[in-house]
Design a protein around this motif. Structure first.
Motif, PDB file in Angstrom:
ATOM      1  N   ILE A  56       0.893  -1.251   0.015  1.00 18.53           N
ATOM      2  CA  ILE A  56       0.038   0.115   0.008  1.00 18.53           C
ATOM      3  C   ILE A  56       0.952   1.261   0.033  1.00 18.53           C
ATOM      4  O   ILE A  56       1.654   1.264   0.848  1.00 18.53           O
ATOM      5  CB  ILE A  56      -0.945   0.103   1.260  1.00 18.53           C
ATOM      6  CG1 ILE A  56      -1.746  -1.387   1.280  1.00 18.53           C
ATOM      7  CG2 ILE A  56      -1.756   1.255   1.205  1.00 18.53           C
ATOM      8  CD1 ILE A  56      -2.627  -1.340   2.511  1.00 18.53           C
ATOM      9  N   ILE A  57       0.667   1.982  -0.829  1.00 14.41           N
ATOM     10  CA  ILE A  57       1.440   3.480  -1.094  1.00 14.41           C
ATOM     11  C   ILE A  57       0.363   4.496  -0.992  1.00 14.41           C
ATOM     12  O   ILE A  57      -0.600   4.532  -1.925  1.00 14.41           O
ATOM     13  CB  ILE A  57       2.250   3.466  -2.340  1.00 14.41           C
ATOM     14  CG1 ILE A  57       3.108   2.158  -2.412  1.00 14.41           C
ATOM     15  CG2 ILE A  57       3.143   4.908  -2.244  1.00 14.41           C
ATOM     16  CD1 ILE A  57       3.890   1.987  -3.721  1.00 14.41           C
ATOM     17  N   VAL A  58       0.403   5.426   0.049  1.00 13.72           N
ATOM     18  CA  VAL A  58      -0.531   6.462   0.035  1.00 13.72           C
ATOM     19  C   VAL A  58       0.052   7.731  -0.341  1.00 13.72           C
ATOM     20  O   VAL A  58       1.158   7.729   0.320  1.00 13.72           O
ATOM     21  CB  VAL A  58      -1.224   6.441   1.422  1.00 13.72           C
ATOM     22  CG1 VAL A  58      -2.145   7.677   1.228  1.00 13.72           C
ATOM     23  CG2 VAL A  58      -2.270   5.382   1.653  1.00 13.72           C
ATOM     24  N   ALA A  59      -0.003   8.376  -1.307  1.00 18.47           N
ATOM     25  CA  ALA A  59       0.577   9.646  -1.533  1.00 18.47           C
ATOM     26  C   ALA A  59      -0.164  10.825  -1.539  1.00 18.47           C
ATOM     27  O   ALA A  59      -1.241  10.896  -1.908  1.00 18.47           O
ATOM     28  CB  ALA A  59       1.175   9.469  -3.004  1.00 18.47           C
ATOM     29  N   ARG A  60       0.519  11.954  -1.188  1.00 15.34           N
ATOM     30  CA  ARG A  60       0.136  13.381  -1.224  1.00 15.34           C
ATOM     31  C   ARG A  60       0.860  13.915  -2.647  1.00 15.34           C
ATOM     32  O   ARG A  60       2.132  14.001  -2.592  1.00 15.34           O
ATOM     33  CB  ARG A  60       0.648  14.093  -0.198  1.00 15.34           C
ATOM     34  CG  ARG A  60      -0.051  15.656  -0.316  1.00 15.34           C
ATOM     35  CD  ARG A  60       0.627  16.469   0.683  1.00 15.34           C
ATOM     36  NE  ARG A  60       0.096  17.937   0.729  1.00 15.34           N
ATOM     37  CZ  ARG A  60       0.585  19.079   0.308  1.00 15.34           C
ATOM     38  NH1 ARG A  60       1.765  18.795  -0.674  1.00 15.34           N
ATOM     39  NH2 ARG A  60      -0.155  20.229   0.082  1.00 15.34           N
ATOM     40  N   SER A  61       0.240  14.055  -3.694  1.00 16.75           N
ATOM     41  CA  SER A  61       0.717  14.363  -4.960  1.00 16.75           C
ATOM     42  C   SER A  61       1.025  15.858  -4.852  1.00 16.75           C
ATOM     43  O   SER A  61       0.691  16.893  -4.068  1.00 16.75           O
ATOM     44  CB  SER A  61       0.170  13.946  -6.183  1.00 16.75           C
ATOM     45  OG  SER A  61      -1.204  14.533  -6.152  1.00 16.75           O
ATOM     46  N   PHE A  62       1.123  16.506  -5.964  1.00 18.04           N
ATOM     47  CA  PHE A  62       1.178  17.774  -6.320  1.00 18.04           C
ATOM     48  C   PHE A  62       0.773  18.215  -7.692  1.00 18.04           C
ATOM     49  O   PHE A  62       0.533  17.467  -8.688  1.00 18.04           O
ATOM     50  CB  PHE A  62       2.672  18.486  -6.225  1.00 18.04           C
ATOM     51  CG  PHE A  62       3.879  17.504  -6.929  1.00 18.04           C
ATOM     52  CD1 PHE A  62       4.268  17.886  -8.109  1.00 18.04           C
ATOM     53  CD2 PHE A  62       4.260  16.515  -6.351  1.00 18.04           C
ATOM     54  CE1 PHE A  62       5.211  17.123  -8.864  1.00 18.04           C
ATOM     55  CE2 PHE A  62       5.052  15.781  -6.912  1.00 18.04           C
ATOM     56  CZ  PHE A  62       5.518  16.126  -8.309  1.00 18.04           C
ATOM     57  N   ALA A  63       0.543  19.522  -7.904  1.00 19.72           N
ATOM     58  CA  ALA A  63       0.267  20.024  -9.320  1.00 19.72           C
ATOM     59  C   ALA A  63       1.242  19.542 -10.423  1.00 19.72           C
ATOM     60  O   ALA A  63       2.365  20.113 -10.175  1.00 19.72           O
ATOM     61  CB  ALA A  63      -0.240  21.395  -9.109  1.00 19.72           C
ATOM     62  N   ARG A  64       0.896  18.895 -11.522  1.00 24.45           N
ATOM     63  CA  ARG A  64       1.950  18.162 -12.095  1.00 24.45           C
ATOM     64  C   ARG A  64       1.428  17.757 -13.573  1.00 24.45           C
ATOM     65  O   ARG A  64       0.121  17.395 -13.569  1.00 24.45           O
ATOM     66  CB  ARG A  64       2.811  17.460 -11.620  1.00 24.45           C
ATOM     67  CG  ARG A  64       1.844  16.090 -11.102  1.00 24.45           C
ATOM     68  CD  ARG A  64       2.878  14.930 -10.189  1.00 24.45           C
ATOM     69  NE  ARG A  64       2.205  13.930  -9.833  1.00 24.45           N
ATOM     70  CZ  ARG A  64       2.690  12.748  -9.324  1.00 24.45           C
ATOM     71  NH1 ARG A  64       3.853  12.619  -9.383  1.00 24.45           N
ATOM     72  NH2 ARG A  64       1.699  11.912  -9.009  1.00 24.45           N
ATOM     73  N   ILE A  65       2.213  17.382 -14.495  1.00 25.03           N
ATOM     74  CA  ILE A  65       2.036  16.488 -15.592  1.00 25.03           C
ATOM     75  C   ILE A  65       2.743  15.361 -15.064  1.00 25.03           C
ATOM     76  O   ILE A  65       4.101  15.464 -15.123  1.00 25.03           O
ATOM     77  CB  ILE A  65       2.530  17.128 -17.066  1.00 25.03           C
ATOM     78  CG1 ILE A  65       1.515  18.337 -17.381  1.00 25.03           C
ATOM     79  CG2 ILE A  65       2.415  16.140 -17.995  1.00 25.03           C
ATOM     80  CD1 ILE A  65       1.879  19.422 -18.479  1.00 25.03           C
ATOM     81  N   LEU A  66       2.133  14.156 -15.266  1.00 24.47           N
ATOM     82  CA  LEU A  66       2.898  12.935 -14.915  1.00 24.47           C
ATOM     83  C   LEU A  66       2.950  12.103 -16.000  1.00 24.47           C
ATOM     84  O   LEU A  66       1.939  11.609 -16.634  1.00 24.47           O
ATOM     85  CB  LEU A  66       2.373  12.214 -13.592  1.00 24.47           C
ATOM     86  CG  LEU A  66       2.817  11.049 -13.305  1.00 24.47           C
ATOM     87  CD1 LEU A  66       3.972  11.018 -12.928  1.00 24.47           C
ATOM     88  CD2 LEU A  66       1.680  10.445 -12.169  1.00 24.47           C
ATOM     89  N   GLU A  67       4.215  11.428 -16.265  1.00 29.20           N
ATOM     90  CA  GLU A  67       4.345  10.398 -17.037  1.00 29.20           C
ATOM     91  C   GLU A  67       4.868   9.048 -16.423  1.00 29.20           C
ATOM     92  O   GLU A  67       6.125   9.501 -15.869  1.00 29.20           O
ATOM     93  CB  GLU A  67       5.227  10.787 -18.413  1.00 29.20           C
ATOM     94  CG  GLU A  67       5.143   9.806 -19.574  1.00 29.20           C
ATOM     95  CD  GLU A  67       6.294  10.172 -20.690  1.00 29.20           C
ATOM     96  OE1 GLU A  67       6.696   9.525 -21.443  1.00 29.20           O
ATOM     97  OE2 GLU A  67       6.512  11.550 -20.747  1.00 29.20           O
TER      98      GLU A  67
END
Length: 323
Positions: A56-67
């Motif tokens: 289980i990986i819980v993430a707080r992401s950020f405004a982005r373009i993700l590839e």
């Protein structure tokens, strides 16, 4: 979000990032590349717990373009962990009503216009087939029943809190397996819902995604050349409107903004890696021939002058990574 209430333990890996350059090495290990859209307010975090047959990986992401390229031989699920999730994948709008499923390998593009919280659950190939993943090497979106989704989200949160304050429970296989079984049963309920019709892989979205991929390849192939919309449309055999619409749909910005952003990040990466190179040579190597405009765009994006980036790299030996 509950990250503030968590503390690392022998059962919980907890990492917080306040700088994009510190985040890059962790991202590269996962074969991912992000273009942040708000460098000044960058912050990210992730918490990881291992159970007998899943991670289980819980993430707080950020405004982005993700590839990113997912490799999930046992299958994986991306589960929104808040009610305000906002993202898109190949032009398909995603919010907290949906979850994403995948088995096998798949190259994905996402746009996150804001901070999001989500859980990524990676299943072991050794896990007994529960009939969830009926096709391989394809990512698809499903509608989540609200009550079932909330239950699964709460189970993930409870597992993380338990790993934080009672890590000894994860030292016993029987207890860890019991926690895992509750989560698997919750996903049994989630997967009983009907897959999102049509929008999971719309033909228009797929065409837009292919056009954006062609643009990415063109920018990489001709890093120093000026790029004009009309020439690019002719190159790909589409109208200017179609080309601009594809970028707006898939990346959430204009073609000009997107190409400039990619080239700014490529220039920054070279500045961070450079030894004796100058700002001017790095800028020109990525298509910026008007240095005044380049410096203004760079400062507006990264909130520092390109010379400051170069000086910091020379002082610290900071490694860069191409976004």
């Amino acid at each position: 979000m509950f990250f503030d209430a968590l503390a690392p333990s022998s059962a919980l890996q907890l990492t917080r990032f306040t700088d994009i350059d510190a985040f890059r090495p962790a991202e590269s290990l996962e074969d991912s590349r992000s273009i942040p859209l708000d460098v000044a307010n960058f912050a990210a975090a992730r918490a990881i717990v291992n159970l007998p047959a899943c991670r289980i990986i819980v993430a707080r992401s950020f405004a982005r373009i993700l590839e990113t390229t997912y490799r999930a031989p046992g299958g994986m699920v991306i589960l929104p962990m808040s009610d305000d999730l906002c993202a898109s994948s190949n032009g398909v709008e995603l919010d907290a009503r949906f979850f994403v499923a995948l088995r096998g390998n798949h190259h994905c593009h996402f746009v996150e216009p804001k901070v999001n919280h989500h859980a990524l659950i990676m299943f072991s190939p050794a896990l007994r087939d529960r009939g969830w993943f009926d096709r391989a090497d394809a990512l698809w979106v499903r509608i989540a029943d609200p009550a079932t989704h909330l239950h699964a989200r709460q189970l993930v949160q409870d597992i993380l809190r338990t790993a934080s304050v009672q890590p000894h429970m994860f030292e016993t296989t029987e207890v860890a397996a019991h926690l895992q079984e509750g989560l698997l049963l919750a996903f049994d309920d989630l997967f009983r819902m009907t897959p999102l019709p049509d929008r999971g892989a719309p033909s228009a979205g797929a065409r837009s995604a292919r056009l954006v991929q062609q643009i990415d390849e063109y920018v990489r192939a001709y890093p120093t050349a000026p790029i004009y919309t009309a020439d690019l449309a002719d190159e790909f055999g589409v109208s200017i409107r179609t080309l601009g619409g594809a970028v707006a749909k898939v990346r959430g910005m204009s073609l000009h903004q997107y190409i400039r952003l990619k080239r700014l990040w490529a220039t920054r990466t070279q500045l961070l890696r450079s030894g004796g190179a100058s700002v001017a040579s790095c800028a020109r190597a990525h298509g910026f021939h008007h240095l005044g405009e380049f410096a203004a765009a760079y400062r507006a994006t990264f909130h520092e002058a390109p010379s400051d980036t170069l000086a910091r790299a020379r002082q610290t030996g900071c490694p860069g990574r191409l976004a």
